[in-house]
Design a protein around this motif. Structure first.
Motif, PDB file in Angstrom:
ATOM      1  N   THR A 113      25.543  16.256  -5.691  1.00 62.04           N
ATOM      2  CA  THR A 113      24.240  15.623  -5.799  1.00 62.04           C
ATOM      3  C   THR A 113      23.150  16.684  -5.756  1.00 62.04           C
ATOM      4  OG1 THR A 113      24.133  15.299  -3.401  1.00 62.04           O
ATOM      5  CG2 THR A 113      25.020  13.487  -4.716  1.00 62.04           C
ATOM      6  N   VAL A 114      21.941  16.246  -6.067  1.00 60.53           N
ATOM      7  CA  VAL A 114      20.772  17.120  -6.030  1.00 60.53           C
ATOM      8  C   VAL A 114      19.948  16.771  -4.798  1.00 60.53           C
ATOM      9  CG1 VAL A 114      18.678  17.827  -7.225  1.00 60.53           C
ATOM     10  CG2 VAL A 114      20.744  17.303  -8.546  1.00 60.53           C
ATOM     11  N   GLY A 115      19.610  17.750  -3.987  1.00 60.29           N
ATOM     12  CA  GLY A 115      18.810  17.509  -2.795  1.00 60.29           C
ATOM     13  C   GLY A 115      19.601  16.786  -1.723  1.00 60.29           C
ATOM     14  N   ALA A 116      18.885  16.281  -0.731  1.00 60.01           N
ATOM     15  CA  ALA A 116      19.519  15.582   0.399  1.00 60.01           C
ATOM     16  C   ALA A 116      19.844  14.152  -0.012  1.00 60.01           C
ATOM     17  CB  ALA A 116      18.601  15.597   1.607  1.00 60.01           C
ATOM     18  N   ASN A 117      21.144  13.844  -0.071  1.00 61.11           N
ATOM     19  CA  ASN A 117      21.573  12.496  -0.448  1.00 61.11           C
ATOM     20  C   ASN A 117      21.950  11.732   0.820  1.00 61.11           C
ATOM     21  OD1 ASN A 117      22.404  10.251  -1.844  1.00 61.11           O
ATOM     22  ND2 ASN A 117      24.347  11.124  -2.507  1.00 61.11           N
ATOM     23  N   ASN A 118      20.948  11.483   1.655  1.00 64.91           N
ATOM     24  CA  ASN A 118      21.217  10.904   2.970  1.00 64.91           C
ATOM     25  C   ASN A 118      20.560   9.541   3.185  1.00 64.91           C
ATOM     26  OD1 ASN A 118      18.584  11.729   3.047  1.00 64.91           O
ATOM     27  ND2 ASN A 118      18.868  13.293   4.642  1.00 64.91           N
ATOM     28  N   ARG A 119      20.051   8.930   2.118  1.00 68.09           N
ATOM     29  CA  ARG A 119      19.369   7.641   2.262  1.00 68.09           C
ATOM     30  C   ARG A 119      20.342   6.503   1.979  1.00 68.09           C
ATOM     31  NH1 ARG A 119      13.568   9.518  -0.506  1.00 68.09           N
ATOM     32  NH2 ARG A 119      13.092  11.066   1.113  1.00 68.09           N
ATOM     33  N   LEU A 120      21.343   6.418   2.825  1.00 73.54           N
ATOM     34  CA  LEU A 120      22.421   5.447   2.677  1.00 73.54           C
ATOM     35  C   LEU A 120      22.269   4.307   3.678  1.00 73.54           C
ATOM     36  CD1 LEU A 120      25.147   8.183   2.373  1.00 73.54           C
ATOM     37  CD2 LEU A 120      24.573   6.590   0.542  1.00 73.54           C
ATOM     38  N   THR A 121      22.886   3.161   3.353  1.00 76.14           N
ATOM     39  CA  THR A 121      22.711   1.950   4.154  1.00 76.14           C
ATOM     40  C   THR A 121      24.065   1.373   4.555  1.00 76.14           C
ATOM     41  OG1 THR A 121      20.659   1.417   2.998  1.00 76.14           O
ATOM     42  CG2 THR A 121      21.738  -0.386   4.165  1.00 76.14           C
TER      43      THR A 121
ATOM     44  N   GLY B  77      16.187   5.783  -8.594  1.00 74.78           N
ATOM     45  CA  GLY B  77      16.287   7.205  -8.850  1.00 74.78           C
ATOM     46  C   GLY B  77      17.728   7.611  -9.110  1.00 74.78           C
ATOM     47  N   ASN B  78      17.923   8.904  -9.324  1.00 76.35           N
ATOM     48  CA  ASN B  78      19.280   9.406  -9.590  1.00 76.35           C
ATOM     49  C   ASN B  78      19.373  10.848  -9.116  1.00 76.35           C
ATOM     50  OD1 ASN B  78      21.837   9.998 -10.473  1.00 76.35           O
ATOM     51  ND2 ASN B  78      21.393   9.767 -12.652  1.00 76.35           N
ATOM     52  N   GLN B  79      20.038  11.058  -7.993  1.00 79.11           N
ATOM     53  CA  GLN B  79      20.245  12.406  -7.474  1.00 79.11           C
ATOM     54  C   GLN B  79      21.650  12.924  -7.763  1.00 79.11           C
ATOM     55  OE1 GLN B  79      17.708  11.306  -3.552  1.00 79.11           O
ATOM     56  NE2 GLN B  79      18.669  13.324  -3.438  1.00 79.11           N
ATOM     57  N   THR B  80      22.412  12.184  -8.564  1.00 74.07           N
ATOM     58  CA  THR B  80      23.721  12.681  -8.961  1.00 74.07           C
ATOM     59  C   THR B  80      23.568  13.547 -10.205  1.00 74.07           C
ATOM     60  OG1 THR B  80      24.355  10.934 -10.521  1.00 74.07           O
ATOM     61  CG2 THR B  80      24.627  10.476  -8.173  1.00 74.07           C
ATOM     62  N   LEU B  81      24.645  14.192 -10.592  1.00 71.88           N
ATOM     63  CA  LEU B  81      24.649  15.015 -11.797  1.00 71.88           C
ATOM     64  C   LEU B  81      25.137  14.238 -13.005  1.00 71.88           C
ATOM     65  CD1 LEU B  81      25.984  18.423 -10.396  1.00 71.88           C
ATOM     66  CD2 LEU B  81      23.625  17.626 -10.639  1.00 71.88           C
ATOM     67  N   PHE B  82      25.291  12.910 -12.843  1.00 72.07           N
ATOM     68  CA  PHE B  82      25.780  12.074 -13.933  1.00 72.07           C
ATOM     69  C   PHE B  82      24.623  11.385 -14.641  1.00 72.07           C
ATOM     70  CE2 PHE B  82      29.431  12.462 -11.150  1.00 72.07           C
ATOM     71  CZ  PHE B  82      30.473  12.663 -12.049  1.00 72.07           C
ATOM     72  N   THR B  83      24.679  11.353 -15.961  1.00 73.32           N
ATOM     73  CA  THR B  83      23.722  10.585 -16.740  1.00 73.32           C
ATOM     74  C   THR B  83      24.039   9.109 -16.585  1.00 73.32           C
ATOM     75  OG1 THR B  83      23.466  12.364 -18.364  1.00 73.32           O
ATOM     76  CG2 THR B  83      22.858  10.139 -19.057  1.00 73.32           C
ATOM     77  N   THR B  84      23.086   8.345 -16.045  1.00 72.11           N
ATOM     78  CA  THR B  84      23.294   6.917 -15.802  1.00 72.11           C
ATOM     79  C   THR B  84      22.147   6.136 -16.408  1.00 72.11           C
ATOM     80  OG1 THR B  84      24.407   7.440 -13.709  1.00 72.11           O
ATOM     81  CG2 THR B  84      23.723   5.158 -14.050  1.00 72.11           C
ATOM     82  N   TYR B  85      22.456   5.355 -17.449  1.00 71.15           N
ATOM     83  CA  TYR B  85      21.435   4.555 -18.116  1.00 71.15           C
ATOM     84  C   TYR B  85      20.843   3.548 -17.127  1.00 71.15           C
ATOM     85  CZ  TYR B  85      19.225   1.473 -21.536  1.00 71.15           C
ATOM     86  OH  TYR B  85      18.310   0.715 -22.247  1.00 71.15           O
ATOM     87  N   GLY B  86      19.533   3.386 -17.158  1.00 67.48           N
ATOM     88  CA  GLY B  86      18.855   2.445 -16.267  1.00 67.48           C
ATOM     89  C   GLY B  86      18.271   3.086 -15.028  1.00 67.48           C
ATOM     90  N   THR B  87      18.552   4.382 -14.814  1.00 67.98           N
ATOM     91  CA  THR B  87      17.991   5.101 -13.671  1.00 67.98           C
ATOM     92  C   THR B  87      17.033   6.182 -14.167  1.00 67.98           C
ATOM     93  OG1 THR B  87      19.762   6.768 -13.593  1.00 67.98           O
ATOM     94  CG2 THR B  87      20.118   4.714 -12.392  1.00 67.98           C
ATOM     95  N   PHE B  88      16.306   6.780 -13.213  1.00 69.64           N
ATOM     96  CA  PHE B  88      15.348   7.838 -13.531  1.00 69.64           C
ATOM     97  C   PHE B  88      15.901   9.162 -12.998  1.00 69.64           C
ATOM     98  CE2 PHE B  88      13.005   3.929 -13.656  1.00 69.64           C
ATOM     99  CZ  PHE B  88      12.130   4.096 -14.725  1.00 69.64           C
TER     100      PHE B  88
END
Length: 830
Positions: free
Chosen positions: A548-556, A702-713
């Motif tokens: 992932t890009v940056g801190a991916n810690n906003r999980l629920t 948003g999208n902090q992964t390295l995958f292209t995902t349609y519908g996200t920014f």
């Protein structure tokens, strides 16, 4: 769906006799290949055109004693055939010293002006809506379709491989394709008989499938759906023909004169009708085009027969050759109706001449045309399930009566040999292995259960660290009226077990009344979709992305229980009524806060409990499905989707915290922009009425992964923007190599260009800002101006990889804003 080509590689044998076979190469006096040269048996209408390398292969059921070879700018050549089979011919054409007598033509690229072939083409355009079934108010006909898959380029080296040890009997009888000249081994046969009704005034058509039979895979709708998706119907009079997710320019297209060269080759009587013969071939390489010829009547300008062969340089993956023949029947002076359609596709990992692959052959025969018998509009709207048990189990008497083209003795043998192969343990092992790769599930027949998905076993996120997951589902067959599914997961960092279980039951097949329910306790990345429905076992890729890009810690942490009813009273119109009860809290409270001010106690609360009731309407015009069980398969992707969702939050029961109303709307539509590729578009709108905490607000995805995902920014972090009112649009256009094909240095790489534009506007009320009290999440909405991103991508890198370069258009002054991002994705596509 396309992975199902793999299970078809190991099965069976056939033989087809032919009287005359020829093959070889056409070159000029300097030994350069002559592409698109005409090759025809003398005194016949049977012919072909050389490929990009000057090679040809052709065979006929009749005996011929000479071959005629010609090309514009060269002298015609007649070659005697002294034997029934003549291979490895080398034909040398000499430059012509004079122009052809009947037609004034120019060598190489053909003129668009003063070209008799183009003048005939214009008359075809003018008459195309007046020919065939389009001349009548209503129409009906019988349709018989036969689809066969063959393993091709069989040689001794292949037969001696260890993989076929114990299966040598399948190679007892081999022959060559009449199109390519390669040996082949049939491995699958599927037959379908149906009645088709249409109304040109209502613009409606309905196909009623009355019988379906396939070799060795009875009731396997995965294969049937794959076949239907692969070989969809087409009309040669359309400007563009869709094959394998690609849009090819038809030689009868109004834009054809900019794409093809046309030349008038001959004229003759066919079925007592005077017809012209026109040859066509592409003006440029690497575009999605054909080469071939057609015969057209001189008065009605209706096509009598046509053949189309995809050029070798066409930008399409895994398909080495596509060859199509269509034959039309003369009913009277003004009516020509489609009689027979034949299509051969050569699937292969490489486009080299000797590379092995799989033939896919479809033969469709049409008969018993009836016109101007009106049916009520309700007839076309009422759904008849195409694959109920009676359709799948028709007896031999039915097939003897309704086969519009008899099986030859070798095709009849396919059913017998497949039954034999299913008893061979080694074959069963191969088939099971490939089935796992295709479906992701390991079948345990004695328990009527599947284990999987194997692709979800491992994951990683900041809260759980490394994560493992094991799941299972009930599986008695493709058309199970009920299904149970569940999983267990364990995180090695938080040392906690997670689980999920769901069930769905089909109560009524006619209206497709389904009741469903389930429970899940897990860690999830919320806010990756604005209008997602509540799938109990659903999980986003962002929840387990390794990189992932940056801190991916906003999980629920989510504890979700759900119950729902779904009904489809009208084809492609679904209604859902459901209820969920959720408990939501941060999985990493020290990094990500979901705190809010409890309106009853004025204290800070960290957990939200919420009971919701929702009503969803989903309209998917044009969608085609297969199956009659609780789960069905889609067999096309050209339909639009309209979704309207109303959610009512209820305070009180089981400690539910908030009263609110939420209204959401989305509209998605794929657009085929002629020969310029495909545009995907989505519009989303939503508004929440009432004050709710962050966990219930609309998070801009948003999208902090390295995958292209349609519908996200791609340039937006998770929870960077939140709103209670929003409007978003996503546009992505794939040119399918249309631009790169015009750049000489890039042409041979078969790359594909993709551009994207996405934007969102939203706002957040002062009361919602006051309600929430997160310590480390700024509550910001893109209300000053529309947030937007744009991207430029390159697809088809090594045929499997796509990379996108994403640029942020504004809000660059935000903390940790990412002005540029690189994402990518892997996948197999044609």
């Amino acid at each position: 769906m396309k992975n199902l080509l793999l299970p078809l590689i190991l099965l069976f044998t056939v033989s087809i006799s032919a009287q005359t076979k020829v093959g070889g190469m056409v070159v000029d006096e300097f030994d350069n290949p002559v592409a698109f040269a005409n090759v025809i048996f003398k005194n016949s209408f049977e012919g072909t055109i050389t490929n990009d390398d000057g090679r040809f292969y052709m065979e006929s059921d009749k005996t011929h004693d000479a071959l005629l070879i010609s090309f514009i700018g060269y002298e015609d050549l007649e070659i005697p055939l002294t034997s029934r089979v003549t291979y490895n011919m080398k034909v040398v054409l000499k430059e012509s010293t004079q122009q052809l007598k009947e037609v004034v033509v120019i060598s190489g690229k053909q003129s668009k002006k003063n070209n008799p072939a183009v003048e005939i083409l214009k008359k075809i355009w003018a008459k195309k809506r007046q020919n065939g079934i389009r001349k009548f108010k209503q129409y009906a006909y019988d349709k018989y379709e036969k689809v066969e898959f063959d393993l091709n380029t069989i040689d001794s080296a292949l037969m001696q491989r260890k993989i076929f040890k114990g299966l040598e009997f399948v190679f007892q009888d081999l022959d060559t394709s009449r199109i390519t000249g390669k040996t082949y081994l049939p491995i699958f046969l599927n037959e379908t008989f149906s009645k088709v009704h249409g109304d040109n005034i209502l613009n409606e058509e309905k196909e009623q499938i009355l019988g379906n039979k396939n070799s060795g895979f009875d009731n396997n709708q995965a294969i049937i759906a794959f076949v239907d998706d692969l070989y969809q119907d087409y009309d040669i009079y359309n400007n563009y023909l869709k094959f394998f997710d690609k849009s090819f320019t038809s030689p009868l297209s109004r834009t054809g004169i900019d794409t093809y060269n046309y030349a008038l080759r001959d004229s003759a009587y066919i079925d007592n009708k005077w017809c012209y013969n026109i040859v066509y071939y592409p003006r440029r390489k690497n575009e999605l085009t054909f080469k071939g010829d057609f015969w057209v009547n001189d008065s009605t300008f209706a096509i009598k027969n046509i053949n189309l062969e995809v050029t070798k340089s066409a930008n399409i993956n895994w398909v080495k050759e596509i060859y199509i023949e269509q034959e039309f029947d003369v009913v009277n002076d003004s009516v020509f109706l489609l009689k027979r359609d034949y299509m051969l596709s050569d699937f292969s990992f490489q486009k080299k001449e000797k590379s092995r692959g799989v033939y896919g052959k479809r033969t469709t025969v049409y008969n018993n045309y009836v016109f101007d018998e009106e049916k009520p509009k309700e007839f076309y709207r009422k759904d008849r399930n195409p694959f109920d048990p009676s359709v799948m189990n028709q007896d031999s008497v039915f097939w003897a009566r309704n086969r519009l083209e008899e099986l030859n003795k070798d095709e009849k043998g396919i059913y017998q040999l497949l039954d034999t192969l299913k008893t061979v343990p080694k074959f069963k092992s191969y088939y099971n292995l490939v089935s796992i790769l295709a479906s992701g599930y390991v079948e345990i027949d004695k328990w009527n259960m599947d284990i999987g998905s194997v692709y979800d076993v491992f994951g990683f996120n900041d809260a759980e660290g490394p994560r493992i997951r094991l799941g299972a589902r009930t599986y008695f067959g493709e058309n199970d009226p009920w299904r149970l599914e569940g999983y267990m997961a364990y995180g090695f960092s938080d040392k906690k077990f997670k689980h999920g279980i769901s069930g769905k039951f089909l109560l009524d097949k006619q209206s497709r009344l389904i009741v469903s329910g389930g429970h899940r306790r897990d860690i999830e990345q919320l806010g990756v979709s604005l209008t997602a429905t509540n799938d109990v076992l659903g999980r986003s890729i962002a929840s387990s992305a390794v990189l992932t890009v940056g801190a991916n810690n906003r999980l629920t942490n989510i504890n979700l229980s759900a119950f729902g009813l779904e009904i489809e009273p009208i084809t492609n119109v679904r209604f859902r009524l459901g209820s969920t009860f959720r408990t939501l809290r941060s999985a990493l409270p020290e990094d990500f806060s979901l705190d809010y001010i409890d309106p009853d106690t004025d204290t800070v609360a960290s957990e939200t409990k919420q009971l919701d009731v929702s009503t969803v309407v989903i309209y998917t015009p044009g969608k085609r499905t297969i199956g009659y069980g609780v789960e069905r398969r889609d067999i096309n992707d050209t339909y639009s989707t309209i979704l309207l969702n109303y959610t009512r939050g209820i305070e009180g029961p089981w400690g539910s915290d908030f009263n609110y109303n939420k209204l959401q709307f989305s509209y998605s539509q794929p657009w085929q922009i002629g020969g310029f590729g495909r545009l995907y578009s989505t519009i989303e709108l939503g508004k929440t009425f009432g004050d709710v905490p962050l966990s219930l607000l609309n998070v801009i995805p948003g999208n902090q992964t390295l995958f292209t995902t349609y519908g996200t920014f791609a340039n937006m972090d998770f929870y960077e923007f939140v709103s209670d009112t929003y409007a978003a649009v996503h546009l992505e256009h794939n040119f399918n190599g249309r631009l790169f094909s015009r750049i000489p240095l890039l042409r041979k790489l078969n790359l594909r260009e993709i551009v994207g534009l996405r934007g969102v506007w939203g706002e957040l009320s002062d009361s919602n800002i006051a309600l929430n009290a997160p310590t480390n999440i700024p509550l910001i909405s893109p209300d000053e101006r529309i947030y937007y991103e744009y991207s430029v991508g390159i697809g088809n890198i090594f045929k499997i990889f796509r990379i996108d370069f994403n640029f942020r258009g504004n809000y660059l002054d935000r903390p940790n804003a990412r002005p540029f991002a690189v994402t990518g994705t892997f996948g197999f596509s044609f």
